[in-house]
Design a protein around this motif. Structure first.
Motif, PDB file in Angstrom:
ATOM      1  N   MET A   1       5.407   7.630  -5.110  1.00  0.00           N
ATOM      2  CA  MET A   1       5.543   6.507  -5.794  1.00  0.00           C
ATOM      3  C   MET A   1       4.875   5.188  -5.358  1.00  0.00           C
ATOM      4  SD  MET A   1       8.852   5.341  -8.157  1.00  0.00           S
ATOM      5  CE  MET A   1       9.940   6.671  -8.784  1.00  0.00           C
ATOM      6  N   SER A   2       5.091   5.068  -3.958  1.00  0.00           N
ATOM      7  CA  SER A   2       4.827   3.713  -3.234  1.00  0.00           C
ATOM      8  C   SER A   2       3.035   3.599  -3.184  1.00  0.00           C
ATOM      9  CB  SER A   2       5.511   3.796  -1.845  1.00  0.00           C
ATOM     10  OG  SER A   2       5.041   4.623  -1.087  1.00  0.00           O
ATOM     11  N   GLY A   3       2.508   4.752  -3.169  1.00  0.00           N
ATOM     12  CA  GLY A   3       1.245   4.802  -3.031  1.00  0.00           C
ATOM     13  C   GLY A   3       0.444   4.350  -4.326  1.00  0.00           C
ATOM     14  N   ARG A   4       0.812   4.267  -5.475  1.00  0.00           N
ATOM     15  CA  ARG A   4       0.340   3.850  -6.734  1.00  0.00           C
ATOM     16  C   ARG A   4       0.190   2.477  -6.494  1.00  0.00           C
ATOM     17  NH1 ARG A   4       3.836   5.684 -11.794  1.00  0.00           N
ATOM     18  NH2 ARG A   4       5.534   4.855 -10.233  1.00  0.00           N
ATOM     19  N   ARG A   5      -1.034   2.187  -7.022  1.00  0.00           N
ATOM     20  CA  ARG A   5      -1.336   0.785  -7.182  1.00  0.00           C
ATOM     21  C   ARG A   5      -0.649   0.024  -8.473  1.00  0.00           C
ATOM     22  NH1 ARG A   5      -4.978  -1.305  -3.688  1.00  0.00           N
ATOM     23  NH2 ARG A   5      -5.780  -2.622  -5.165  1.00  0.00           N
ATOM     24  N   LEU A   6      -0.682  -1.307  -8.513  1.00  0.00           N
ATOM     25  CA  LEU A   6      -0.263  -1.901  -9.750  1.00  0.00           C
ATOM     26  C   LEU A   6      -1.106  -2.055 -10.734  1.00  0.00           C
ATOM     27  CD1 LEU A   6       1.500  -4.771  -7.593  1.00  0.00           C
ATOM     28  CD2 LEU A   6       2.642  -3.035  -8.823  1.00  0.00           C
ATOM     29  N   THR A   7      -0.773  -2.104 -12.099  1.00  0.00           N
ATOM     30  CA  THR A   7      -1.527  -2.165 -13.103  1.00  0.00           C
ATOM     31  C   THR A   7      -1.975  -3.571 -13.132  1.00  0.00           C
ATOM     32  OG1 THR A   7       0.281  -2.270 -14.718  1.00  0.00           O
ATOM     33  CG2 THR A   7      -0.690  -0.164 -14.314  1.00  0.00           C
ATOM     34  N   TYR A   8      -2.783  -4.050 -14.117  1.00  0.00           N
ATOM     35  CA  TYR A   8      -3.127  -5.460 -14.265  1.00  0.00           C
ATOM     36  C   TYR A   8      -1.589  -6.053 -14.963  1.00  0.00           C
ATOM     37  CZ  TYR A   8      -4.701  -9.639 -16.177  1.00  0.00           C
ATOM     38  OH  TYR A   8      -5.115 -10.997 -16.641  1.00  0.00           O
ATOM     39  N   ALA A   9      -1.058  -5.442 -15.733  1.00  0.00           N
ATOM     40  CA  ALA A   9       0.112  -6.006 -16.344  1.00  0.00           C
ATOM     41  C   ALA A   9       1.283  -6.113 -15.444  1.00  0.00           C
ATOM     42  CB  ALA A   9       0.587  -5.232 -17.587  1.00  0.00           C
ATOM     43  N   GLN A  10       1.476  -4.993 -14.413  1.00  0.00           N
ATOM     44  CA  GLN A  10       2.565  -5.213 -13.446  1.00  0.00           C
ATOM     45  C   GLN A  10       2.133  -6.328 -12.424  1.00  0.00           C
ATOM     46  OE1 GLN A  10       2.117  -1.189 -12.233  1.00  0.00           O
ATOM     47  NE2 GLN A  10       3.991  -0.665 -13.131  1.00  0.00           N
ATOM     48  N   LYS A  11       1.037  -6.512 -11.919  1.00  0.00           N
ATOM     49  CA  LYS A  11       0.488  -7.279 -11.158  1.00  0.00           C
ATOM     50  C   LYS A  11       0.933  -8.976 -11.735  1.00  0.00           C
ATOM     51  CE  LYS A  11      -3.116  -6.643  -9.309  1.00  0.00           C
ATOM     52  NZ  LYS A  11      -4.696  -6.497  -8.927  1.00  0.00           N
ATOM     53  N   SER A  12       0.383  -9.031 -12.876  1.00  0.00           N
ATOM     54  CA  SER A  12       0.662 -10.288 -13.737  1.00  0.00           C
ATOM     55  C   SER A  12       2.223 -10.777 -13.708  1.00  0.00           C
ATOM     56  CB  SER A  12       0.149 -10.216 -14.955  1.00  0.00           C
ATOM     57  OG  SER A  12       0.179 -11.123 -15.930  1.00  0.00           O
ATOM     58  N   ILE A  53      11.883 -10.797  -9.097  1.00  0.00           N
ATOM     59  CA  ILE A  53      11.098  -9.985  -7.968  1.00  0.00           C
ATOM     60  C   ILE A  53      12.107  -9.533  -6.980  1.00  0.00           C
ATOM     61  CG2 ILE A  53      10.097 -11.845  -6.914  1.00  0.00           C
ATOM     62  CD1 ILE A  53       7.484 -10.186  -6.899  1.00  0.00           C
ATOM     63  N   THR A  54      11.871  -8.338  -6.401  1.00  0.00           N
ATOM     64  CA  THR A  54      12.702  -7.787  -5.091  1.00  0.00           C
ATOM     65  C   THR A  54      11.556  -8.105  -3.915  1.00  0.00           C
ATOM     66  OG1 THR A  54      11.967  -5.874  -5.269  1.00  0.00           O
ATOM     67  CG2 THR A  54      13.952  -6.177  -6.446  1.00  0.00           C
ATOM     68  N   GLU A  55      12.280  -7.842  -2.923  1.00  0.00           N
ATOM     69  CA  GLU A  55      11.697  -8.062  -1.445  1.00  0.00           C
ATOM     70  C   GLU A  55      10.520  -6.656  -1.442  1.00  0.00           C
ATOM     71  OE1 GLU A  55      10.235  -9.959   1.231  1.00  0.00           O
ATOM     72  OE2 GLU A  55      11.768 -10.865   0.159  1.00  0.00           O
ATOM     73  N   ALA A  56      10.731  -5.896  -1.778  1.00  0.00           N
ATOM     74  CA  ALA A  56       9.918  -4.654  -2.093  1.00  0.00           C
ATOM     75  C   ALA A  56       8.766  -5.056  -3.169  1.00  0.00           C
ATOM     76  CB  ALA A  56      10.461  -3.444  -2.772  1.00  0.00           C
ATOM     77  N   GLY A  57       9.114  -5.717  -4.020  1.00  0.00           N
ATOM     78  CA  GLY A  57       7.986  -6.374  -5.175  1.00  0.00           C
ATOM     79  C   GLY A  57       7.047  -7.238  -4.551  1.00  0.00           C
ATOM     80  N   ARG A  58       7.820  -7.955  -3.772  1.00  0.00           N
ATOM     81  CA  ARG A  58       6.793  -9.008  -3.257  1.00  0.00           C
ATOM     82  C   ARG A  58       5.721  -8.163  -1.911  1.00  0.00           C
ATOM     83  NH1 ARG A  58       8.316 -14.312  -3.390  1.00  0.00           N
ATOM     84  NH2 ARG A  58      10.263 -14.477  -4.482  1.00  0.00           N
ATOM     85  N   ARG A  59       6.440  -7.128  -1.208  1.00  0.00           N
ATOM     86  CA  ARG A  59       5.459  -6.488  -0.519  1.00  0.00           C
ATOM     87  C   ARG A  59       4.536  -5.751  -0.950  1.00  0.00           C
ATOM     88  NH1 ARG A  59      10.536  -5.527   1.958  1.00  0.00           N
ATOM     89  NH2 ARG A  59      10.564  -3.433   1.156  1.00  0.00           N
ATOM     90  N   ALA A  60       4.753  -4.996  -2.345  1.00  0.00           N
ATOM     91  CA  ALA A  60       3.792  -4.446  -3.002  1.00  0.00           C
ATOM     92  C   ALA A  60       2.703  -5.144  -3.512  1.00  0.00           C
ATOM     93  CB  ALA A  60       4.556  -3.697  -4.069  1.00  0.00           C
ATOM     94  N   LEU A  61       2.992  -6.445  -3.930  1.00  0.00           N
ATOM     95  CA  LEU A  61       2.236  -7.278  -4.548  1.00  0.00           C
ATOM     96  C   LEU A  61       1.239  -8.123  -3.450  1.00  0.00           C
ATOM     97  CD1 LEU A  61       1.159  -8.976  -6.915  1.00  0.00           C
ATOM     98  CD2 LEU A  61       2.979 -10.666  -6.305  1.00  0.00           C
ATOM     99  N   GLN A  62       1.897  -8.274  -2.374  1.00  0.00           N
ATOM    100  CA  GLN A  62       0.799  -8.650  -1.186  1.00  0.00           C
ATOM    101  C   GLN A  62      -0.113  -7.601  -0.788  1.00  0.00           C
ATOM    102  OE1 GLN A  62       0.793 -11.708   0.103  1.00  0.00           O
ATOM    103  NE2 GLN A  62      -0.763 -11.093   1.415  1.00  0.00           N
ATOM    104  N   LYS A  63       0.469  -6.325  -0.776  1.00  0.00           N
ATOM    105  CA  LYS A  63      -0.315  -5.219  -0.408  1.00  0.00           C
ATOM    106  C   LYS A  63      -1.636  -4.991  -1.578  1.00  0.00           C
ATOM    107  CE  LYS A  63      -0.502  -0.286   0.657  1.00  0.00           C
ATOM    108  NZ  LYS A  63       0.403   0.841   0.345  1.00  0.00           N
ATOM    109  N   ASP A  64      -1.264  -5.241  -2.777  1.00  0.00           N
ATOM    110  CA  ASP A  64      -2.187  -4.994  -3.849  1.00  0.00           C
ATOM    111  C   ASP A  64      -3.062  -6.264  -3.816  1.00  0.00           C
ATOM    112  OD1 ASP A  64      -2.541  -3.053  -6.256  1.00  0.00           O
ATOM    113  OD2 ASP A  64      -3.083  -5.088  -6.974  1.00  0.00           O
ATOM    114  N   LEU A  65      -2.693  -7.367  -3.524  1.00  0.00           N
ATOM    115  CA  LEU A  65      -3.754  -8.397  -3.485  1.00  0.00           C
ATOM    116  C   LEU A  65      -4.625  -8.326  -2.198  1.00  0.00           C
ATOM    117  CD1 LEU A  65      -1.340 -11.379  -5.004  1.00  0.00           C
ATOM    118  CD2 LEU A  65      -3.165  -9.826  -6.015  1.00  0.00           C
ATOM    119  N   SER A  66      -4.271  -7.658  -1.357  1.00  0.00           N
ATOM    120  CA  SER A  66      -4.920  -7.807  -0.048  1.00  0.00           C
ATOM    121  C   SER A  66      -6.007  -6.943  -0.119  1.00  0.00           C
ATOM    122  CB  SER A  66      -4.007  -7.469   1.223  1.00  0.00           C
ATOM    123  OG  SER A  66      -3.658  -6.277   1.325  1.00  0.00           O
TER     124      SER A  66
END
Length: 66
Positions: A1-12, A53-66
């Motif tokens: 699960m953690s390997g999936r990238r965020l969709t545009y809607a999720q990132k938004s 947003i949770t801490e995991a959400g913040r990390r996923a967003l940061q990873k996706d944006l980098s």
């Protein structure tokens, strides 16, 4: 699960949560996006139908944006 990238809607949604702290889904489609993020542990229901947003959400967003 953690390997999936965020969709545009999720990132938004996660970016909006970072900016506003918490928010409520606007409609049914929006609610499904929030629920999919909650299932992944990236958001949590903080009461009265509002999500934050949770801490995991913040990390996923940061990873996706980098």
């Amino acid at each position: 699960m953690s390997g999936r990238r965020l969709t545009y809607a999720q990132k938004s949604v996660l970016l909006q949560l970072v900016r506003h702290g918490d928010m409520q889904p606007a409609d049914g489609n929006h609610k499904r996006t929030f629920q999919s993020l909650e299932e992944r542990g990236y958001t949590q229901d903080v009461g009265y139908g509002r999500y934050a947003i949770t801490e995991a959400g913040r990390r996923a967003l940061q990873k996706d944006l980098s």
